[in-house]
Motif scaffolding. Sequence first.
Motif, PDB file in Angstrom:
ATOM      1  N   GLN A  17      -1.661   4.199  -8.570  1.00  0.00           N
ATOM      2  CA  GLN A  17      -2.394   2.920  -8.716  1.00  0.00           C
ATOM      3  C   GLN A  17      -2.342   2.140 -10.249  1.00  0.00           C
ATOM      4  O   GLN A  17      -1.786   3.026 -10.827  1.00  0.00           O
ATOM      5  N   PHE A  48      -7.044  -0.318  -5.308  1.00  0.00           N
ATOM      6  CA  PHE A  48      -5.744   0.048  -5.924  1.00  0.00           C
ATOM      7  C   PHE A  48      -5.315  -0.632  -7.155  1.00  0.00           C
ATOM      8  O   PHE A  48      -4.145  -0.496  -7.565  1.00  0.00           O
ATOM      9  N   LEU A  89       1.065  -1.192   0.013  1.00  0.00           N
ATOM     10  CA  LEU A  89      -0.035   0.017   0.062  1.00  0.00           C
ATOM     11  C   LEU A  89       0.724   1.315   0.014  1.00  0.00           C
ATOM     12  O   LEU A  89       0.618   2.293  -0.716  1.00  0.00           O
ATOM     13  N   THR A 125       0.843   4.312  -2.961  1.00  0.00           N
ATOM     14  CA  THR A 125       0.665   5.318  -2.444  1.00  0.00           C
ATOM     15  C   THR A 125       1.598   6.423  -3.076  1.00  0.00           C
ATOM     16  O   THR A 125       1.362   7.452  -3.475  1.00  0.00           O
TER      17      THR A 125
END
Lengths: 566, 319
Positions: free
Chosen positions: B179, B262, B171, B175
């Motif tokens: 994505q 994502f 993740l 970030t």
Amino acid sequence: MSWRALLPIALALAACGGAGEGGRGGDASDPLPRVAAGQPVTYPSRDYVERAPGRPGGTLRVVAARDNGTLDAQLLADTNTKWLGRTTFDNLVYLDERGRPTPWLARSWTVSPDGRTYTFTLREDVTFSDGERFDAAAVKANLDRIRDPATRTAMTTAYIAPYATGRVVAPFVFEARLSEPYAPFLDVLAQSWFGMVSPRQIREAPGTIATRPIGTGPFTVERYVRNQVLTLAKRRDYHWAPDVIRHSGPAYLDRIEIATVPEGLARYTALASGERDFTTDAPAANAAAIRADPGLVLRSRINLGNPLRGISFNVEKPPFDDVRVRQALARAVDREGLARSAGLGEYIPTTGFLSASTRYYDAAATRDLGYDPAAAARLLDAAGWTGRAADGIRTRNGRRLEATVLTTDASPLGFVVIGLQADFRRIGVDLRLEPIPLAQFAQHRTANDYQATGAGYWHTNTPDGLYIVYHGQQINRGGYTGQNITRLDDPRLNALLAAARRGGDEATLARLYAQAQRRLAELVPAIPVLENSTLVAYRREVHGLVFDTSHNTPLFTTVWLEGPGA
Amino acid sequence: MSTYPIRALAEAGPARAAVWPYVGTALDLPLAAAEPPDQVQAAAPTGFAARRRVPLGVALAALFLALLLVAALAPGLVIGGDPLVGSGRDAFYAPSAAHWLGTDENGRDVLVRLVHGVHPSLLMGFAATALALVAGTALGLVAGLGGRVADALVGRLLDTLLAFPDLLLALVIITFFGQGLGNAIVAVGVAATPRYARMVRSQAKLVRASGYVEAARTLGQPGAVLIWRHVLPNAVRPVLLVAAMGVGVSIGAGAALSFLGFGAPPPAPEWGAMLAVGRNFLANAWWLVAAPGAAITLTVLAVTALGRAAIRHGEGREL
């Protein structure tokens, strides 16, 4: 300014729901919306007034979809604030069920002939929950706070932009001077984000308004943990509810305990299992189950203002700078399909730029924007997009007819845009989605770096919402932050909306707004797709629910619980 | 047709065991060790199945994976229909003869979307694992052969990476880089790298101290040749088998990222994203969750079963 009665043009949605008046039997669910598209909607007056006195006591356990992160209603005009603000704050005026301003904390008012000076005479028996007196100085402190750029209340400020100065004429007489005639002034003062905050809190500790707001409302904040729980306690000396709702004295409920649960399904199960009594955001996906459950009640209301737009074009950027492309896409949208997809029949298709429950909504103005793929194809042909790429996308001089639409990730309206994408694909237009975080969204807007934006709506309690969303002055330009995300700047439309803003009699305003809606139907800066519906659901033990006239959201002042100890 | 993958595997069996001579001795894998030997005995097939030496579960897994591979390479061959474009009017139809797994919230056939979702899922599984394997091997060799300073540096880097749960690390990476399927592959791959690096490092140290490396060095082979010919193949082989199971883990991680929003933007038919949307309708359209849920579970199960079989096979044990 006098708003004379606007007779309801048609009565829809009122078909049933009449069963079980008063205290016996409780409410019935509203019927599935069966509105012939393009019918103005009014709701029965009884939904806006207390029908019988309730039983005091008990804690209402509410579950909401979101937490604003702040309880400062003036600061964040979020969709949640519509009902939340009403629990802790009161306003100067309150609309009646036909949208006309009526007394609340202001007992009466006069408007000067030039429409620039409003003189309010206030109630003299109102206090804030910290003991401060509500008076003309308090009103001035509040309006000045909203106007102060340092407060950063961009949205709220925009609503009272013409407010220039305020003057305390007498302890309970307040005079507001406007820089220009602004007919919607009283309407916007009735909105939840214009609730009055204690002047002492504004002066001494404005930072605490976010977590422990002090207002004159029927409830006070007892406990607040962001994104988890908010507990409100009854103010026992409250006796100044708006005249319109015909309620005297304090609220019936001792407490309201509000939990935040973003998952729609979890809200539904919490309600169905009896863990919660009330949800302010009933999930459309479970609406049928709620209707079928004899222990639950579902209520559905169309919001005032602008309906849900499936997509808003940036009319300065190709390919959407060509009005024919925009018109074609509006006709390509199968709204009946979208209504099924997004709301399983709970949502109502519309082509209107005003919602059907808003004053001066003109159904005829946008009738031509309905689903007609053949007409859409003709328009694209006329615009020169006659070639076809291998994958069926239209081309013009070798360029594909494609565009990117910005959407905020995790938007519950996400699949509205996906539906549009499929509809557009069928007439040979390639729409790509770019999900981005909300913070980046603002950057794209400021830089004018976007072709289109995804699903959204603008709610306000006056048809002046058209000015906010489509007037050329509301474009982000040179540091000014407005809400005209389409960057439409049409002189004719600007003139119509500005004239309506200056005010006039019923007939004049009806004519101006009808013309404005017709002009919007020609320009198609955005594609309206569905009415923006508020769905609330509650257990049958909950009684006395009254809807707010500005927002069509629940008003908890009159709600009471049946049963021992509740 | 259905016997093809089973036969292929059975025939490949002895040959492969002959190619990988060091595996049995060098392997110290918790996954392989977790299975008590007596249970393996008990599960050992008898009679007709024993002759083929392929248990039914592995056979089914291989069959399913073969089907997935076809779907990944040519979804159009498996099923007709458009996975992206539907009409809202057809939304939320329950499974029927026309739509075997029903339709979704935008009126698209769920089965068609599932089949078209195989490609990103498998790509995620294999590409992320390959990435992790390559990066892990490089880091592991540097640590295992590069001397004390390199070992310490790489070791601390791996410790840092391991301190984050895999998904959290993925993740964080997404970030930073945005994505999309490509970035998700990188994210999952990087997150899985430390495990492989650790394994390769310990294998490399083991192999470096072995007699045949000693012998090669005595014969005067240069360092690079030594690493390439002797250390690398022998250090990596056992890790390859673990990677076979890592594919399943990567598919699961990819689905999780996609579930959290994502993955590739809509309307891409990703299983995780389908699951995420479907859960909103769990109460009235169960198939929106059941279908991708079953697809993810079965795929991970199939890949893991084959990976486990490969490990046992590599150890010279019964499948």
